[in-house]
Write a protein that holds these residues in place. Structure first.
Motif, PDB file in Angstrom:
ATOM      1  N   ASP A   1       7.916 -41.567 -40.905  1.00 30.75           N
ATOM      2  CA  ASP A   1       8.951 -41.754 -41.923  1.00 30.75           C
ATOM      3  C   ASP A   1       8.406 -41.652 -43.343  1.00 30.75           C
ATOM      4  O   ASP A   1       9.180 -41.643 -44.310  1.00 30.75           O
ATOM      5  CB  ASP A   1       9.625 -43.123 -41.754  1.00 30.75           C
ATOM      6  CG  ASP A   1      10.319 -43.271 -40.409  1.00 30.75           C
ATOM      7  OD1 ASP A   1      11.024 -42.323 -40.013  1.00 30.75           O
ATOM      8  OD2 ASP A   1      10.137 -44.317 -39.765  1.00 30.75           O
TER       9      ASP A   1
ATOM     10  N   VAL B   1      16.524 -43.998 -47.791  1.00 32.69           N
ATOM     11  CA  VAL B   1      16.012 -43.784 -46.446  1.00 32.69           C
ATOM     12  C   VAL B   1      15.529 -45.108 -45.869  1.00 32.69           C
ATOM     13  O   VAL B   1      15.075 -45.995 -46.589  1.00 32.69           O
ATOM     14  CB  VAL B   1      14.873 -42.746 -46.427  1.00 32.69           C
ATOM     15  CG1 VAL B   1      15.360 -41.397 -46.933  1.00 32.69           C
ATOM     16  CG2 VAL B   1      13.677 -43.208 -47.240  1.00 32.69           C
TER      17      VAL B   1
ATOM     18  N   CYS C   1      17.836 -39.483 -38.791  1.00 31.28           N
ATOM     19  CA  CYS C   1      16.632 -38.681 -39.062  1.00 31.28           C
ATOM     20  C   CYS C   1      15.525 -39.226 -38.164  1.00 31.28           C
ATOM     21  O   CYS C   1      14.927 -40.265 -38.461  1.00 31.28           O
ATOM     22  CB  CYS C   1      16.269 -38.796 -40.540  1.00 31.28           C
ATOM     23  SG  CYS C   1      15.061 -37.599 -41.106  1.00 31.28           S
TER      24      CYS C   1
ATOM     25  N   LEU D   1      23.762 -40.490 -49.978  1.00 26.80           N
ATOM     26  CA  LEU D   1      23.316 -40.194 -48.612  1.00 26.80           C
ATOM     27  C   LEU D   1      22.301 -41.240 -48.194  1.00 26.80           C
ATOM     28  O   LEU D   1      21.409 -41.592 -48.971  1.00 26.80           O
ATOM     29  CB  LEU D   1      22.700 -38.787 -48.546  1.00 26.80           C
ATOM     30  CG  LEU D   1      22.236 -38.247 -47.192  1.00 26.80           C
ATOM     31  CD1 LEU D   1      22.307 -36.711 -47.188  1.00 26.80           C
ATOM     32  CD2 LEU D   1      20.821 -38.680 -46.827  1.00 26.80           C
TER      33      LEU D   1
ATOM     34  N   ALA E   1      19.589 -41.815 -45.017  1.00 22.55           N
ATOM     35  CA  ALA E   1      18.932 -41.232 -43.850  1.00 22.55           C
ATOM     36  C   ALA E   1      18.254 -42.351 -43.076  1.00 22.55           C
ATOM     37  O   ALA E   1      17.484 -43.130 -43.642  1.00 22.55           O
ATOM     38  CB  ALA E   1      17.916 -40.177 -44.272  1.00 22.55           C
TER      39      ALA E   1
ATOM     40  N   ASP F   1      16.122 -43.633 -39.630  1.00 24.62           N
ATOM     41  CA  ASP F   1      15.338 -43.460 -38.410  1.00 24.62           C
ATOM     42  C   ASP F   1      16.033 -44.205 -37.268  1.00 24.62           C
ATOM     43  O   ASP F   1      16.833 -45.119 -37.496  1.00 24.62           O
ATOM     44  CB  ASP F   1      13.928 -44.017 -38.663  1.00 24.62           C
ATOM     45  CG  ASP F   1      13.099 -44.079 -37.408  1.00 24.62           C
ATOM     46  OD1 ASP F   1      12.951 -43.046 -36.737  1.00 24.62           O
ATOM     47  OD2 ASP F   1      12.599 -45.188 -37.093  1.00 24.62           O
TER      48      ASP F   1
ATOM     49  N   MET G   1       9.676 -39.000 -45.751  1.00 24.82           N
ATOM     50  CA  MET G   1      11.015 -39.352 -46.257  1.00 24.82           C
ATOM     51  C   MET G   1      10.898 -40.338 -47.408  1.00 24.82           C
ATOM     52  O   MET G   1      11.598 -40.225 -48.419  1.00 24.82           O
ATOM     53  CB  MET G   1      11.864 -40.008 -45.160  1.00 24.82           C
ATOM     54  CG  MET G   1      12.397 -39.117 -44.096  1.00 24.82           C
ATOM     55  SD  MET G   1      13.855 -39.869 -43.271  1.00 24.82           S
ATOM     56  CE  MET G   1      13.245 -41.460 -42.733  1.00 24.82           C
TER      57      MET G   1
ATOM     58  N   VAL H   1      22.977 -39.960 -42.221  1.00 27.41           N
ATOM     59  CA  VAL H   1      22.219 -38.928 -41.521  1.00 27.41           C
ATOM     60  C   VAL H   1      21.149 -39.585 -40.651  1.00 27.41           C
ATOM     61  O   VAL H   1      20.252 -40.262 -41.162  1.00 27.41           O
ATOM     62  CB  VAL H   1      21.556 -37.964 -42.527  1.00 27.41           C
ATOM     63  CG1 VAL H   1      20.699 -36.930 -41.791  1.00 27.41           C
ATOM     64  CG2 VAL H   1      22.624 -37.280 -43.379  1.00 27.41           C
TER      65      VAL H   1
ATOM     66  N   LEU I   1      14.789 -33.372 -44.927  1.00 31.58           N
ATOM     67  CA  LEU I   1      15.700 -34.098 -45.809  1.00 31.58           C
ATOM     68  C   LEU I   1      15.815 -33.403 -47.163  1.00 31.58           C
ATOM     69  O   LEU I   1      16.905 -33.325 -47.743  1.00 31.58           O
ATOM     70  CB  LEU I   1      15.201 -35.529 -45.981  1.00 31.58           C
ATOM     71  CG  LEU I   1      16.132 -36.511 -46.686  1.00 31.58           C
ATOM     72  CD1 LEU I   1      17.467 -36.619 -45.971  1.00 31.58           C
ATOM     73  CD2 LEU I   1      15.468 -37.881 -46.787  1.00 31.58           C
TER      74      LEU I   1
ATOM     75  N   LYS J   1       9.982 -34.966 -41.482  1.00 34.69           N
ATOM     76  CA  LYS J   1      11.302 -35.491 -41.840  1.00 34.69           C
ATOM     77  C   LYS J   1      11.605 -35.296 -43.329  1.00 34.69           C
ATOM     78  O   LYS J   1      12.740 -35.000 -43.706  1.00 34.69           O
ATOM     79  CB  LYS J   1      11.391 -36.978 -41.495  1.00 34.69           C
ATOM     80  CG  LYS J   1      11.433 -37.301 -40.016  1.00 34.69           C
ATOM     81  CD  LYS J   1      11.618 -38.806 -39.836  1.00 34.69           C
ATOM     82  CE  LYS J   1      11.651 -39.217 -38.391  1.00 34.69           C
ATOM     83  NZ  LYS J   1      11.895 -40.677 -38.243  1.00 34.69           N
TER      84      LYS J   1
ATOM     85  N   ILE K   1      19.535 -40.597 -52.784  1.00 40.71           N
ATOM     86  CA  ILE K   1      19.274 -40.720 -51.351  1.00 40.71           C
ATOM     87  C   ILE K   1      18.494 -42.008 -51.072  1.00 40.71           C
ATOM     88  O   ILE K   1      17.516 -42.320 -51.755  1.00 40.71           O
ATOM     89  CB  ILE K   1      18.476 -39.506 -50.837  1.00 40.71           C
ATOM     90  CG1 ILE K   1      19.317 -38.236 -50.990  1.00 40.71           C
ATOM     91  CG2 ILE K   1      18.055 -39.699 -49.379  1.00 40.71           C
ATOM     92  CD1 ILE K   1      18.572 -36.964 -50.682  1.00 40.71           C
TER      93      ILE K   1
END
Length: 278
Positions: free
Chosen positions: A233, A226, A51, A14, A16, A18, A236, A49, A210, A206, A224
């Motif tokens: 952020d 990000v 975010c 995944l 994520a 911004d 995250m 995703v 998450l 966030k 994950i």
């Protein structure tokens, strides 16, 4: 040649991302490079995703442009979690009546600032008048914006995901210095943009959203990645296994990242996807 259906880093399941200052360039557009990299990541089986601090209205056109028709979106800095196949909310958090009253008392119609309540379908601004920062923000995010009073808003009985103080940067600097300690007694605060200072339900950010999504998908933090550029952020970054800051991020944000990619003007999202996933 890279196979379009092969992930060369099978550990990342995944990513994520911004939006403002990260996924979007300064014209608030998606670059062709970012779109292509995201297409390939999804083809490799990676969840993509969005975010963001934006509301649903400010996300939907970009999610459609990216073809994110069956994934997830975290909106309003973690207050909403949506499933993009029908935009049904899987989780939501809202400010209590007591918290709203606390926020409004500290706001006290400060000149030059609007206090904007973000709800699922529209934004409602308190203040002596509608100031340029709130108007610009609504235009950027395709949001309906209504100028109202606190009493009239309460009569609507609508949940508030986040309350955002909006004004020009110098005005917001002075207000944040005065209000931060008082607000933090009942809400979580973050300065997400130079013109926007946010009050969220305690514990909402966030990173929390998450984490909840990762649990729903049975994913470990190590799987994950990000990407972000702002103070909102950082939670995250703390949660994910791989944290990537944009070249246009502040030094403080870069210091919390594992890697730094190109700027949002240089398709830094695409570079990070190719460097760490594909």
């Amino acid at each position: 040649m890279l196979s379009e259906n092969l992930s060369l880093n099978p550990n990342i399941k995944l990513v994520a991302i911004d939006m403002d200052g990260t996924l979007l360039d300064e014209a608030k557009q998606l670059t062709a490079e970012n779109k292509e990299a995201i297409r390939k990541a999804r083809q490799a089986g990676v969840h993509v995703v969005i975010c963001t601090g934006r509301p649903k209205s400010g996300i939907l056109p970009y999610a459609q442009e990216l073809g994110l028709e069956d994934d997830y979106v975290i909106a309003n800095n973690g207050s909403w979690l949506f499933k993009t196949n029908d935009w049904s909310p899987l989780a939501s958090h809202s400010l209590s009546r007591e918290a709203l009253e606390h926020i409004v008392a500290i706001f006290d119609n400060t000149p030059g600032i609007n206090l904007v309540f973000f709800t699922q379908e529209a934004n409602y601004a308190l203040g002596k008048e509608l100031y340029p920062a709130a108007i610009r923000d609504a235009e950027i995010e395709n949001s309906k914006l209504y100028h109202t009073t606190f009493e009239a808003f309460l009569d609507l009985d609508i949940p508030v995901a986040v309350a955002v103080f909006m004004g020009e940067e110098t005005v917001m600097d002075a207000f944040q210095d005065r209000a931060d300690a008082l607000l933090s007694e009942q809400v979580a605060t973050v300065r997400s943009m130079d013109y926007a200072y946010e009050a969220l339900p305690l514990g909402v950010d966030k990173g929390r959203a998450l984490k909840d999504l990762a649990a729903e998908l049975n994913l470990a933090p190590e799987s994950i990645m990000v990407l972000g550029d702002g103070n909102n952020d950082l939670e995250m970054f703390d949660f994910a296994g791989v944290a990537v800051a944009m070249a246009n991020a502040s030094d403080a944000v870069k210091a919390q990242a594992d890697f730094v990619t190109h700027s949002n003007q240089e398709s830094g999202v695409a570079k990070a996807i190719y460097d760490h996933i594909l």
